[in-house]
Design an enzyme around this catalytic site. Structure first.
Site, PDB file in Angstrom:
ATOM      1  N   TYR A  38      84.790  34.481   9.479  1.00 58.47           N
ATOM      2  CA  TYR A  38      84.215  35.640  10.180  1.00 58.47           C
ATOM      3  C   TYR A  38      85.137  36.855  10.052  1.00 58.47           C
ATOM      4  O   TYR A  38      84.703  37.945   9.658  1.00 58.47           O
ATOM      5  CB  TYR A  38      84.009  35.264  11.649  1.00 58.47           C
ATOM      6  CG  TYR A  38      83.502  36.381  12.534  1.00 58.47           C
ATOM      7  CD1 TYR A  38      82.273  36.986  12.301  1.00 58.47           C
ATOM      8  CD2 TYR A  38      84.242  36.814  13.629  1.00 58.47           C
ATOM      9  CE1 TYR A  38      81.802  37.999  13.124  1.00 58.47           C
ATOM     10  CE2 TYR A  38      83.780  37.819  14.465  1.00 58.47           C
ATOM     11  CZ  TYR A  38      82.560  38.411  14.206  1.00 58.47           C
ATOM     12  OH  TYR A  38      82.089  39.416  15.011  1.00 58.47           O
TER      13      TYR A  38
HETATM   14  N1  LIG Z   1      79.402  39.434  20.881  1.00 56.92           N
HETATM   15  C1  LIG Z   1      80.676  39.671  20.630  1.00 56.92           C
HETATM   16  O1  LIG Z   1      81.581  39.232  21.372  1.00 56.92           O
HETATM   17  C2  LIG Z   1      81.065  40.509  19.438  1.00 56.92           C
HETATM   18  C3  LIG Z   1      82.385  40.949  19.341  1.00 56.92           C
HETATM   19  C4  LIG Z   1      82.763  41.716  18.245  1.00 56.92           C
HETATM   20  C5  LIG Z   1      81.821  42.038  17.285  1.00 56.92           C
HETATM   21  N2  LIG Z   1      80.538  41.593  17.401  1.00 56.92           N
HETATM   22  C6  LIG Z   1      79.583  41.961  16.357  1.00 56.92           C
HETATM   23  O2  LIG Z   1      78.524  42.643  16.956  1.00 56.92           O
HETATM   24  C7  LIG Z   1      77.366  42.539  16.124  1.00 56.92           C
HETATM   25  C8  LIG Z   1      76.149  42.227  16.982  1.00 56.92           C
HETATM   26  O3  LIG Z   1      76.335  40.941  17.540  1.00 56.92           O
HETATM   27  P1  LIG Z   1      75.749  40.488  18.954  1.00 56.92           P
HETATM   28  O4  LIG Z   1      76.883  39.935  19.711  1.00 56.92           O
HETATM   29  O5  LIG Z   1      74.907  41.553  19.540  1.00 56.92           O
HETATM   30  O6  LIG Z   1      74.878  39.233  18.485  1.00 56.92           O
HETATM   31  P2  LIG Z   1      73.342  38.846  18.542  1.00 56.92           P
HETATM   32  O7  LIG Z   1      72.765  39.164  19.867  1.00 56.92           O
HETATM   33  O8  LIG Z   1      73.269  37.435  18.059  1.00 56.92           O
HETATM   34  O9  LIG Z   1      72.669  39.808  17.451  1.00 56.92           O
HETATM   35  C9  LIG Z   1      72.811  39.592  16.072  1.00 56.92           C
HETATM   36  C10 LIG Z   1      71.778  40.429  15.356  1.00 56.92           C
HETATM   37  O10 LIG Z   1      71.984  40.299  13.930  1.00 56.92           O
HETATM   38  C11 LIG Z   1      70.718  40.058  13.321  1.00 56.92           C
HETATM   39  N3  LIG Z   1      70.847  39.282  12.093  1.00 56.92           N
HETATM   40  C12 LIG Z   1      71.542  38.130  11.915  1.00 56.92           C
HETATM   41  N4  LIG Z   1      71.387  37.693  10.656  1.00 56.92           N
HETATM   42  C13 LIG Z   1      70.561  38.590  10.028  1.00 56.92           C
HETATM   43  C14 LIG Z   1      70.037  38.688   8.721  1.00 56.92           C
HETATM   44  N5  LIG Z   1      70.311  37.769   7.775  1.00 56.92           N
HETATM   45  N6  LIG Z   1      69.256  39.748   8.418  1.00 56.92           N
HETATM   46  C15 LIG Z   1      68.965  40.676   9.365  1.00 56.92           C
HETATM   47  N7  LIG Z   1      69.430  40.643  10.629  1.00 56.92           N
HETATM   48  C16 LIG Z   1      70.227  39.595  10.941  1.00 56.92           C
HETATM   49  C17 LIG Z   1      69.941  39.280  14.364  1.00 56.92           C
HETATM   50  O11 LIG Z   1      68.572  39.434  14.070  1.00 56.92           O
HETATM   51  P3  LIG Z   1      67.592  38.150  14.010  1.00 56.92           P
HETATM   52  O12 LIG Z   1      67.841  37.432  15.280  1.00 56.92           O
HETATM   53  O13 LIG Z   1      66.246  38.712  13.889  1.00 56.92           O
HETATM   54  O14 LIG Z   1      68.029  37.379  12.842  1.00 56.92           O
HETATM   55  C18 LIG Z   1      70.353  39.976  15.649  1.00 56.92           C
HETATM   56  O15 LIG Z   1      69.550  41.101  15.876  1.00 56.92           O
HETATM   57  C19 LIG Z   1      77.693  41.484  15.081  1.00 56.92           C
HETATM   58  O16 LIG Z   1      77.999  42.084  13.849  1.00 56.92           O
HETATM   59  C20 LIG Z   1      78.920  40.810  15.655  1.00 56.92           C
HETATM   60  O17 LIG Z   1      79.731  40.249  14.646  1.00 56.92           O
HETATM   61  C21 LIG Z   1      80.138  40.846  18.464  1.00 56.92           C
END
Ligand SMILES: NC(=O)c1ccc[n+]([C@@H]2O[C@H](COP(=O)([O-])OP(=O)(O)OC[C@H]3O[C@@H](n4cnc5c(N)ncnc54)[C@H](OP(=O)(O)O)[C@@H]3O)[C@@H](O)[C@H]2O)c1
Length: 292
Positions: free
Chosen positions: A179
């Site tokens: 990651y």
């Molecule tokens: N949560 C944390 O603690 C955290 C911390 C640092 C950074 N981040 C980053 O923040 C970002 C958002 O994450 P989140 O925590 O909000 O997670 P989340 O709620 O699981 O959202 C992930 C999103 O990515 C989309 N996605 C995944 N695979 C995809 C694909 N192949 N094509 C198109 N869309 C895709 C999903 O859409 P579908 O469901 O429709 O596939 C969903 O809308 C990510 O890049 C993550 O690495 C998160």
């Protein structure tokens, strides 16, 4: 509040509270807009008067968020796209073509879609596909999409790209090898790309979030008890990154971790190793490691 604000955001909030957002009347494409940080960002951006282009993989989800935005009087369009389909003429190329045909231009791009994998090395020896799928969604997809939109941004001499990455880029936290490597690749690619596009008024921001409580972080039991931000708080940070266009947005612990990695790398290894031993793999990671 100040801790999370850039000087420009502070100046706008305090000195010109009634000034319209620079996002008003602009077109903003948000990937991963069906959940968590992406959905909250899309809603916040629409509330500032932008047209939001919602991209996600699950078929009905972008349309659901579009309806949510339209019900509040905002403007949005929904696109289903698997961002890992980066082949020539594949889903990402088709998305770029459709979006440019239908909207003429994208002013702001938020590369938010992503996938986190937290699994120790000892559970990963037979799981090279974890590396491949991390790179596919966290690096190759966003780069392909950005490359597709950059020519029109540079031609129009306006554009800004926000990458949602992680403080792991600075911390280099154990159990997140695939990651963090994939997010670091996007962070560094954008940093170098931004130096080429700077003269065309096309810029990049890497937002390095710590823990945000979303569906992505939910499977890790240890995180449920830890302090983290809500998707709406994280979205407010993304909006400020869009409005103010800083180079990076980091947390204070992230910056401290980065400096420690530079000045005392072995001490940093020892500290992270100790911490890592206190935080085992989640049950979900252990269970999926047993599957092929
Ligand atoms: N949560 C944390 O603690 C955290 C911390 C640092 C950074 N981040 C980053 O923040 C970002 C958002 O994450 P989140 O925590 O909000 O997670 P989340 O709620 O699981 O959202 C992930 C999103 O990515 C989309 N996605 C995944 N695979 C995809 C694909 N192949 N094509 C198109 N869309 C895709 C999903 O859409 P579908 O469901 O429709 O596939 C969903 O809308 C990510 O890049 C993550 O690495 C998160």
């Amino acid at each position: 509040m100040l801790l999370f604000e850039t000087p420009k955001a502070w100046a706008r909030r305090v000195l010109r509270p009634a000034a319209p957002s620079p996002l008003a009347g602009r077109t903003v494409l948000v990937t991963g807009a069906s959940s968590g940080i992406g959905e909250a960002t899309a809603v916040a951006v629409a509330a500032r008067g932008a047209t939001v282009l919602l991209v996600a993989r699950r078929a009905d989800e972008p349309a659901r968020v579009r309806e949510r935005i339209e019900a509040s009087g905002g403007r949005a369009a929904a696109y289903v796209c698997d961002l890992t389909d980066v082949a020539d003429g594949g889903a990402v190329d088709l998305l770029v073509k459709r979006v440019l045909d239908e909207h003429g231009a994208v002013d702001y791009l938020v590369n938010n879609a992503g996938r986190s994998i937290r699994r120790s090395l000892s559970l990963s020896y037979d799981r090279f596909h974890d590396v491949e799928r991390s790179m596919a969604i966290n690096f190759l997809g966003p780069v392909r999409l950005t490359l597709g939109l950059l020519p029109s941004m540079r031609e129009r001499r306006f554009g800004h790209v926000v990458n949602v990455v992680t403080w792991g880029v600075q911390m280099k936290a154990p159990k997140f090898t695939a990651y963090i490597a994939s997010k670091t690749a996007l962070d560094v690619w954008s940093r170098a790309a931004g130096r080429e596009t700077y003269g065309d008024n096309v810029t990049f921001t890497n937002v390095r979030f710590a823990l945000v409580h979303t569906p992505m972080s939910a499977p890790t039991e240890a995180y449920r008890r830890l302090p983290g931000r809500s998707p709406e708080e994280a979205a407010a940070t993304v909006v400020r990154a869009l409005e103010d266009r800083p180079v990076t947005v980091s947390t204070l612990p992230g910056r401290v971790g980065e400096v420690l990695n530079l000045v005392a790398p072995r001490l940093s290894d020892a500290a992270f190793h100790r911490l890592d031993r206190r935080m085992p793999d989640s049950r979900a990671a252990q269970a999926s490691a047993r599957k092929p």
